[in-house]
Design a protein around this motif. Structure first.
Motif, PDB file in Angstrom:
ATOM      1  N   GLN A 291      -6.755  -0.499  -2.152  1.00 18.79           N
ATOM      2  CA  GLN A 291      -7.624   0.666  -2.250  1.00 18.79           C
ATOM      3  C   GLN A 291      -7.824   1.352  -0.901  1.00 18.79           C
ATOM      4  O   GLN A 291      -7.988   2.580  -0.845  1.00 18.79           O
ATOM      5  N   LEU A 292      -7.811   0.582   0.181  1.00 18.68           N
ATOM      6  CA  LEU A 292      -8.213   1.126   1.477  1.00 18.68           C
ATOM      7  C   LEU A 292      -7.070   1.553   2.376  1.00 18.68           C
ATOM      8  O   LEU A 292      -7.245   2.441   3.217  1.00 18.68           O
ATOM      9  N   PHE A 293      -5.879   0.922   2.228  1.00 23.25           N
ATOM     10  CA  PHE A 293      -4.829   1.130   3.225  1.00 23.25           C
ATOM     11  C   PHE A 293      -3.595   1.768   2.593  1.00 23.25           C
ATOM     12  O   PHE A 293      -3.067   1.280   1.591  1.00 23.25           O
ATOM     13  N   SER A 294      -3.143   2.849   3.216  1.00 17.41           N
ATOM     14  CA  SER A 294      -2.052   3.630   2.652  1.00 17.41           C
ATOM     15  C   SER A 294      -0.733   2.864   2.633  1.00 17.41           C
ATOM     16  O   SER A 294       0.070   3.023   1.701  1.00 17.41           O
ATOM     17  N   HIS A 295      -0.485   2.026   3.661  1.00 14.93           N
ATOM     18  CA  HIS A 295       0.806   1.318   3.694  1.00 14.93           C
ATOM     19  C   HIS A 295       0.902   0.294   2.560  1.00 14.93           C
ATOM     20  O   HIS A 295       1.986   0.045   2.041  1.00 14.93           O
ATOM     21  N   VAL A 296      -0.245  -0.273   2.169  1.00 17.52           N
ATOM     22  CA  VAL A 296      -0.235  -1.200   1.036  1.00 17.52           C
ATOM     23  C   VAL A 296       0.001  -0.424  -0.259  1.00 17.52           C
ATOM     24  O   VAL A 296       0.765  -0.850  -1.131  1.00 17.52           O
TER      25      VAL A 296
END
Length: 468
Positions: free
Chosen positions: A279-284
């Motif tokens: 939810q928080l990190f674009s690379h994930v």
């Protein structure tokens, strides 16, 4: 049964040394490695490589030296581990050479140098570590060292980001991945810690849905590892190492306590952390989206984020059951086929059959490591061997699962196959540790004096021998 007392219930075993069997298997392993190297030359260039004699001689010399050191210092060690590793390493060199010919690079020569260093450390480990139980003295030192190594890539001067993951350090022309050494130190630290505290960790807590959950006061270690793995995921952008380290600790915790409650708690923490990270990190999010719908990120009109996994899938599909043969495919279309996607290159040119053979070899490593854990006579040795088996099992699952689309891509290397000095050297040391544990586990049980058939004291000696 010959050589076994029928009235004495003791069940001591004396295994045969089996060094001759190891030598025979090493000859077969060399045939795989050198034969694959020759097949690459014939398939790509139409002729046997001019350096085949020198290459084959150097590879054979490394393997023979390793065998002689095992014969001299670990007489009763498992006879299968070294040949399996030699076969994987030789095959990996051949596949990397195949990619070198397509791209005019020199990774195979560098990998052979790293293999030489790895065998050298393998030899030194067996020569200077004559009893694995000595490592219990360095339980907390190993843990501290692992944490320091994991933090090194975050330093501004030596930390280096490669393909979006900050897991490398660079000192001048040399690059190094400290996480590969950290995983060995973590196994030592976990094994030493769990031997001392497994009774407290195994105490029953609250029962929920037929599962005994651990007490709240005992959740500290698993919460600590959860936070460390999340830190690796967030700050270093390394999905593979995060999954490997947390999964390793959870596996060893379960082996030590035999309590399914730890798996429930650990699995819940992992899923919760993964969901928050998504939810928080674009690379994930990018990794997950590419996994779910790779063709939406491939081709014209996209940024080609899924170029590698899609091309790898095409190559493996083209390889089919038996493969195109060395030189018959085009594995160089995958940008990092020599490292992250070497299994895709094997699938394209050796087919599903070749991939299954490689998986079988990895399965043998894990099986022999677990066998050493089962027969080890001390708790630390059991956990050390089981933890090292877990390292191989988790890493192979994460890497090959990512290449084949089973799970999102993680960026770990395939042990002994992929190009990469840090991984290769660390894995050779792991094999040395496994051989040391299996050697002490398979050695004859010391003679027991002063025990008669009824359990009383006398001057007789009971020695029970079973050749296996």
């Amino acid at each position: 049964m010959s050589g076994v007392s029928q009235t004495n219930p003791l069940l001591g075993f004396v295994h045969r040394r089996r060094r001759g069997a190891e030598l025979f298997l090493l000859v077969l392993a060399l045939a795989v490695g050198i034969g694959a190297y020759a097949a690459v030359g014939v398939g790509v260039e139409g002729a046997v490589p001019a350096d085949l004699l020198g290459y084959g001689g150097w590879l054979a010399a490394l393997v023979v030296v390793a065998h002689l050191v095992v014969r001299a210092t670990a007489t009763y060690a498992d006879p299968v581990l070294l040949p399996v590793v030699a076969a994987l390493n030789g095959l990996g060199l051949a596949v990397i050479h195949r990619l070198d010919l397509a791209r005019d690079t020199g990774f195979a020569a560098q990998q052979l140098v790293w293999m030489t260093i790895g065998v050298g450390l393998f030899v030194l480990t067996l020569l200077f570590l004559r009893d694995h139980r000595v490592l219990t003295r360095f339980t907390y030192t190993s843990g501290l060292g692992a944490i320091v190594l994991l933090l090194l890539p975050m330093l501004p001067l030596i930390g280096n980001e490669v393909r979006g993951a900050r897991i490398w350090i660079r000192l001048g022309p040399l690059g190094f991945q400290p996480g590969e050494v950290a995983k060995v130190l973590l196994v030592v630290a976990f094994a030493g810690y769990l031997v001392l505290h497994r009774d407290a960790l195994a105490l029953a807590g609250r029962r929920l849905l037929f599962v005994d959950l651990p007490r709240g006061r005992d959740l500290g270690p698993i919460l600590g590892m959860w936070l460390i793995s999340l830190g690796i995921l967030v700050f270093q952008r390394d999905l593979g190492s995060s999954l490997l380290f947390f999964g390793l600790f959870l596996f060893m915790l379960y082996v030590a306590t035999e309590r399914a409650g730890w798996l429930v708690v650990g699995g819940g923490l992992f899923l919760g952390g993964a969901l928050v990270a998504w939810q928080l990190f674009s690379h994930v999010q990018t990794r997950v989206n590419v996994w779910l719908d790779p063709f939406a990120y491939y081709g014209p009109g996209t940024n080609d984020t899924a170029f590698q996994p899609v091309e790898a899938t095409f190559g493996m599909a083209w390889g089919g059951l038996l493969g195109r043969g060395f030189g018959g495919g085009d594995p160089s279309r995958v940008p990092f086929a020599e490292s992250d996607f070497i299994m895709a290159a094997i699938g394209e040119e050796l087919g599903l059959t070749g991939m299954m053979a490689v998986l079988l070899l990895y399965g043998l490593i894990v099986e022999r490591a677990l066998r050493a854990a089962l027969i080890s006579r001390d708790g630390f040795g059991k956990l050390l061997a089981a933890g090292l088996a877990g390292v191989f099992a988790l890493q192979v699952f994460v890497v090959i699962g990512g290449v084949t689309g089973l799970i999102p891509l993680t960026g770990l290397t395939t042990p002994f196959l992929s190009y990469g000095g840090s991984s290769l050297v660390a894995n050779w040391v792991i094999i040395a540790l496994l051989l040391r544990v299996s050697d002490l586990a398979r050695r004859p049980v010391p003679e027991l004096t002063g025990v008669d058939e009824a359990g009383g004291d006398d001057d007789s000696t009971q020695v029970i021998r079973v050749a296996r």
